[in-house]
Scaffold this motif. Structure first.
Motif, PDB file in Angstrom:
ATOM      1  N   VAL A  16      30.041   1.600  64.539  1.00 58.14           N
ATOM      2  CA  VAL A  16      30.781   2.326  65.786  1.00 58.14           C
ATOM      3  C   VAL A  16      30.433   1.831  67.031  1.00 58.14           C
ATOM      4  O   VAL A  16      31.151   1.381  67.652  1.00 58.14           O
ATOM      5  N   ASP A  28      37.668   1.571  63.244  1.00 58.78           N
ATOM      6  CA  ASP A  28      37.752   2.977  63.825  1.00 58.78           C
ATOM      7  C   ASP A  28      38.156   3.932  62.653  1.00 58.78           C
ATOM      8  O   ASP A  28      37.736   5.291  62.350  1.00 58.78           O
ATOM      9  N   SER A  81      30.406  14.741  67.740  1.00 57.72           N
ATOM     10  CA  SER A  81      29.703  13.892  67.270  1.00 57.72           C
ATOM     11  C   SER A  81      28.329  14.104  66.276  1.00 57.72           C
ATOM     12  O   SER A  81      27.226  13.494  66.225  1.00 57.72           O
ATOM     13  N   TYR A 104      32.613  -1.687  67.887  1.00 55.75           N
ATOM     14  CA  TYR A 104      33.772  -1.639  68.499  1.00 55.75           C
ATOM     15  C   TYR A 104      33.938  -0.695  69.465  1.00 55.75           C
ATOM     16  O   TYR A 104      34.860  -0.717  70.217  1.00 55.75           O
ATOM     17  N   TYR A 105      33.261   0.470  69.618  1.00 60.75           N
ATOM     18  CA  TYR A 105      33.209   1.466  70.581  1.00 60.75           C
ATOM     19  C   TYR A 105      32.756   0.689  72.042  1.00 60.75           C
ATOM     20  O   TYR A 105      33.665   0.957  73.086  1.00 60.75           O
ATOM     21  N   ASN A 106      32.037  -0.343  72.057  1.00 53.57           N
ATOM     22  CA  ASN A 106      31.778  -1.062  73.442  1.00 53.57           C
ATOM     23  C   ASN A 106      32.971  -2.001  73.658  1.00 53.57           C
ATOM     24  O   ASN A 106      33.117  -2.254  74.984  1.00 53.57           O
ATOM     25  N   SER A 164      28.319   7.988  75.517  1.00 52.33           N
ATOM     26  CA  SER A 164      28.185   7.946  74.180  1.00 52.33           C
ATOM     27  C   SER A 164      27.543   6.807  73.643  1.00 52.33           C
ATOM     28  O   SER A 164      26.774   7.034  72.539  1.00 52.33           O
ATOM     29  N   GLN A 165      27.648   5.621  73.974  1.00 54.08           N
ATOM     30  CA  GLN A 165      26.815   4.532  73.637  1.00 54.08           C
ATOM     31  C   GLN A 165      25.190   4.606  73.856  1.00 54.08           C
ATOM     32  O   GLN A 165      24.562   4.177  72.985  1.00 54.08           O
ATOM     33  N   GLY A 224      32.539   6.376  77.942  1.00 51.56           N
ATOM     34  CA  GLY A 224      32.188   5.636  76.988  1.00 51.56           C
ATOM     35  C   GLY A 224      30.529   5.294  76.789  1.00 51.56           C
ATOM     36  O   GLY A 224      30.059   5.444  75.962  1.00 51.56           O
TER      37      GLY A 224
END
Length: 652
Positions: free
Chosen positions: A136, A483, A329, A139-141, A428-429, A425
Motif C-alpha cells: 500500500v 488498491d 486503518s 502506490y499510496y505515495n 497515513s504514510q 496522505g
C-alpha cells in the motif's frame, strides 16, 4: 565507528544486576536522539507526550478516504439515513478492533510481528500486515504525488483545467454537444450540431431527433492527457511521466525527513499535518455555504432528501461496514506499531474511543465542505448534483478541481485543497513506514537500535524505486489494481484471524486481564459489550463482509477500460503473496518445536517464555515469574530471535 563499538561491547559485557551499569545505560540513552531522557522504555523509546501520539493516530486514521469516499457513499446510500448503519458498524466493528490492536501493541511494546510471541502459530498474520503496509505504501505515495503535481499546477491563473486550452483535443467542451439527426427529402443526410435547440433549415430540430454527443470536461481531459498522460490500458506501459516521477521523489523525501528520527521527529511534524486539514475543511465549508446552489448540494448529501427506505438494502450495510473498516486503518499493523511506543499505563481505551470518534466525525464534516461546493458547480452547469458527484480519483482530481475553478480567486482554493490532500496522505504514510521500521528494529534490536535514520531513509528509497511503474503512462491502472486487491481481502482475513487467535487461542479473559494491568480493573458490566463484540459480533461482521466481497467480486476496471486476464491474475498473486506467509510461518513454527505432534501444537499455541510487558517493572502478577530469557546481558534488551519456540506445554 568507536561509538558503535562501544555500544556493542556494553551490550555484550554489561552485568544487568549492577547498579552502576543501569546508571550508565541511562546516561547513554540520554545521548541517543531516538530516546528521550523522560522515556519509560530506554530501549525502544516512547512518545514525547500524549499529544504527539494522539495526533499521529488521528493523522493515520483520517486519510484520503474520509474526503473522497465517505461523502459519496453517504449520498449514494440514502444521505442522512446512511449515518444509522455507519454508527452501528462503528460500534460493533470499528471501535472494538481499534481498541484491540491498540491494547495489544501497548501491552508488550512490540510491533505487529513480535506481538505474536503471545501466539507463535499466528505470527504469519503479523507478517501479512507488514507486507500489506509495504504494498500500500508503494502506490499510496503515488496518490500523494498526484496531489503535489496539482498543487504546483495551481500556482497559475487561470487554472490550467478551467478551459479547453492548447493541450485539449476536439472532444473537450465546457457545454454539452447535441446533434440533430434530420434527413432531407433529397438523397443526402447530414447530422448538424446545434446549440440549445437552434433552428435547422429555419425550423427547430424535433426533440426526438436530438442526439447528445459524449464530451469531456476540461478537468477530465487535463487529468488524462496532461497529469497522467494515460495510455490505452495496462498492456501499454509507455514511458515514465517525469513530472509525476519528480513529485513522487519529493513525496518520499518529505516522508524520509519526517521519519529521520522515528517517532521523535514525526511526532513534531504531525502538529501541523494532522491539524491543517481541519483548517482547510473549515475554510472550504465557510466559503462553500456562501455560494449559490450550496444548499442543493448539502440536501443531496445529508439533508431532507435522506431516504430511509435505503436501510432495507443489504448493500447499504455492507458499504457502511467496509467504510468503517478501511477508514480506521485496522489490520494494517500501523495501530499496533504506533501504540507500542506508549507508556505502559496509558489509558488506551480512552485514546481508542477518541481517535475513532474523531475519524468518523471528520468524514461527516468533510462531506459538508465537499458537497456545498459541488452544489454550486451543479448550479453553474445547470445539472442535478447527482450528475457531478463522483468518488475516488474522479472527485479529488476531476469534479472538485472543476468546481474550484468556477470560484473567484480559484488558484488560492485549489492550492489549499491539494495541500490538504497532501497532508492527509503524509500522515497515513508516516505510520505505514513506521510499521516496517518498527518490525525491523524489534527483530534485530542490537543491529538496528541506533540506525533508525538509515532504516527510514533506506525503506523510502526502496519503495520509491518500486513505485516507478506506477508513474508510467499506465501508472493509474497499476494504482487501481493494487488498491482493489492489496487493500481488500488480505485486511479482512488478517483482522478475522487476529480476533480468532487472541480470543479463542490466547484467551479472551487473559487478554482482558492484560488490559486491566494497563488501565486498571473494570467492572464485568464494562467488559460485557467488548466480550460480545470480540468473541462473536465483530468476527461475524467481518465474515459476512469477506464472503459477500468474494461473491460479488468483479474484475477491476478504470472507467471503461477493462483489465487483461493477466492483470487480474497478478492481483490475485499479490493477495496470495501476502497470505501465504500465514500457513508457511505456522508450519515452520510447528516443525521447529520439540516433542510429539500434540506437544508441538500445544507449544506454538501458547505464549513463549518471557511473554508479557516489555519492562520488568511492569511484570507483576502472573508475569512475575522470573522468566527473562529474552533479556541478554542488559536490563531491558529483548531477544533478537523473534522466532523462539517455548517448550512450555501449558499456558502462562
Amino acid at each position: 565507528m568507536r561509538k558503535y563499538w562501544s555500544s556493542f561491547t556494553d551490550v555484550i559485557f554489561t552485568n544487568p544486576a549492577a547498579t552502576d551499569t543501569v546508571k550508565d545505560d541511562h546516561e547513554k540513552q540520554q545521548q541517543d536522539s531516538y530516546v528521550g531522557s523522560n522515556d519509560e522504555n530506554i530501549d525502544r523509546g516512547n512518545w514525547t507526550n500524549k499529544r504527539e501520539y494522539m495526533l499521529s493516530m488521528i493523522g493515520y486514521a483520517v486519510g484520503l478516504g474520509n474526503v473522497w469516499r465517505f461523502p459519496y457513499l453517504a449520498y449514494k446510500n440514502g444521505g442522512g439515513a446512511f449515518l444509522i448503519p455507519y454508527v452501528i458498524m462503528l460500534a460493533v466493528a470499528g471501535i472494538p478492533l481499534f481498541f484491540l490492536e491498540s491494547s495489544f501493541g501497548q501491552f508488550c511494546s512490540q510491533g505487529p510481528v513480535n506481538v505474536w510471541r503471545a501466539l507463535p502459530i499466528f505470527q504469519g498474520v503479523g507478517v501479512a500486515m507488514v507486507l500489506v503496509s509495504t504494498l500500500v505504501g508503494i502506490y499510496y505515495n503515488v496518490i500523494i504525488s498526484y496531489s503535489l503535481y496539482y498543487m504546483f499546477a495551481s500556482f497559475q491563473s487561470p487554472l490550467p483545467w478551467s478551459d479547453c486550452f492548447y493541450w485539449s483535443n476536439s472532444n473537450c467542451s465546457l457545454t454539452p454537444r447535441e446533434v440533430c439527426n434530420n434527413t432531407l427529402a433529397t438523397n443526402w443526410s447530414e447530422p448538424v450540431i446545434v446549440a440549445n435547440m437552434t433552428l435547422w433549415e429555419n425550423e427547430t430540430c424535433p426533440k426526438e431527433n436530438i442526439i447528445s454527443i459524449p464530451v469531456q470536461s476540461p478537468s477530465e481531459q487535463y487529468w488524462d492527457l496532461v497529469a497522467l498522460q494515460r495510455s490505452s490500458g495496462l498492456d501499454e506501459t509507455g514511458p515514465v511521466v517525469w513530472h509525476l516521477a519528480l513529485c513522487l521523489l519529493l513525496g518520499w523525501l518529505l516522508i524520509a525527513a519526517a521519519l529521520y528520527k522515528g517517532i521523535k521527529s514525526s511526532g513534531k511534524v504531525v502538529y501541523f499535518t494532522a491539524t491543517f486539514p481541519y483548517v482547510v475543511l473549515l475554510i472550504l465549508l465557510i466559503r462553500g455555504v456562501t455560494l449559490e446552489g450550496a444548499r442543493d448540494g448539502i440536501e443531496f448529501y445529508i439533508g431532507s432528501q435522506s431516504n430511509l427506505t435505503k436501510l432495507g438494502e443489504a448493500e447499504v450495510w455492507r458499504d457502511a461496514a467496509t467504510q468503517i473498516f478501511y477508514s480506521l486503518s485496522v489490520a494494517w499493523g500501523g495501530v499496533t506499531a504506533l501504540s507500542s511506543y506508549n507508556k505502559f499505563h496509558n489509558n488506551v481505551f480512552k485514546d481508542a474511543l477518541t481517535v475513532c470518534l474523531t475519524n468518523c466525525g471528520t468524514s461527516v464534516f468533510a462531506g459538508f465542505a465537499i458537497f456545498s461546493i459541488l452544489g454550486h458547480m451543479a448550479h453553474v452547469y445547470g445539472k442535478p448534483v447527482s450528475e457531478v458527484a463522483q468518488a475516488g480519483f474522479g472527485l479529488a482530481f476531476i469534479a472538485y478541481p472543476d468546481a474550484l475553478s468556477k470560484l473567484p480567486i480559484s488558484p488560492l482554493w485549489s492550492i489549499l485543497f491539494f495541500f490538504m490532500l497532501l497532508t492527509l496522505g503524509l500522515d497515513s504514510q508516516f505510520a505505514g513506514i513506521e510499521v516496517i521500521s518498527t518490525c525491523l528494529q524489534d527483530a534485530f534490536p542490537e543491529r538496528f537500535k541506533s540506525k533508525r535514520s538509515i532504516i527510514s531513509v533506506g525503506t523510502c528509497a526502496i519503495l520509491f524505486l518500486l513505485g516507478l511503474p506506477c508513474v508510467t503512462q499506465a501508472g493509474i491502472y497499476w494504482v487501481t489494481l493494487m488498491d482493489q486487491f492489496c487493500a481488500g481481502f488480505v485486511l479482512l482475513i488478517a483482522a478475522l484471524l487476529e480476533l480468532v487467535g487472541i480470543f479463542y487461542f490466547y484467551g479472551g479473559n487473559r487478554f482482558i486481564k492484560d488490559i486491566e494491568m494497563m488501565i486498571g480493573t473494570r467492572s464485568s458490566l464494562f467488559w460485557l459489550w467488548w466480550r460480545a463484540c470480540w468473541f462473536f459480533i465483530t468476527p461475524a461482521v467481518i465474515t459476512v463482509i469477506l464472503v459477500w466481497s468474494l461473491l460479488t467480486f468483479r474484475p477491476p476496471s478504470y472507467g471503461t477500460v477493462q483489465y487483461p486476464a493477466w492483470g487480474v491474475a497478478l492481483g490475485w498473486c499479490m493477495i496470495a503473496f501476502c497470505l501465504i506467509w500465514i500457513p508457511l510461518v505456522a508450519v515452520w513454527k510447528i516443525l521447529c518445536a520439540q516433542g510429539n505432534p500434540w506437544q508441538r501444537m500445544c507449544a506454538v499455541c501458547s505464549p513463549v517464555e518471557g511473554w508479557g510487558p516489555y519492562l520488568e517493572v511492569h511484570r507483576g502478577g502472573r508475569y512475575a515469574d522470573g522468566q527473562r530469557y529474552y533479556r541478554k546481558n542488559s536490563l531491558h534488551l529483548p531477544d533478537n530471535n523473534v522466532y523462539h519456540i517455548s517448550n512450555h506445554l501449558t499456558r502462562l
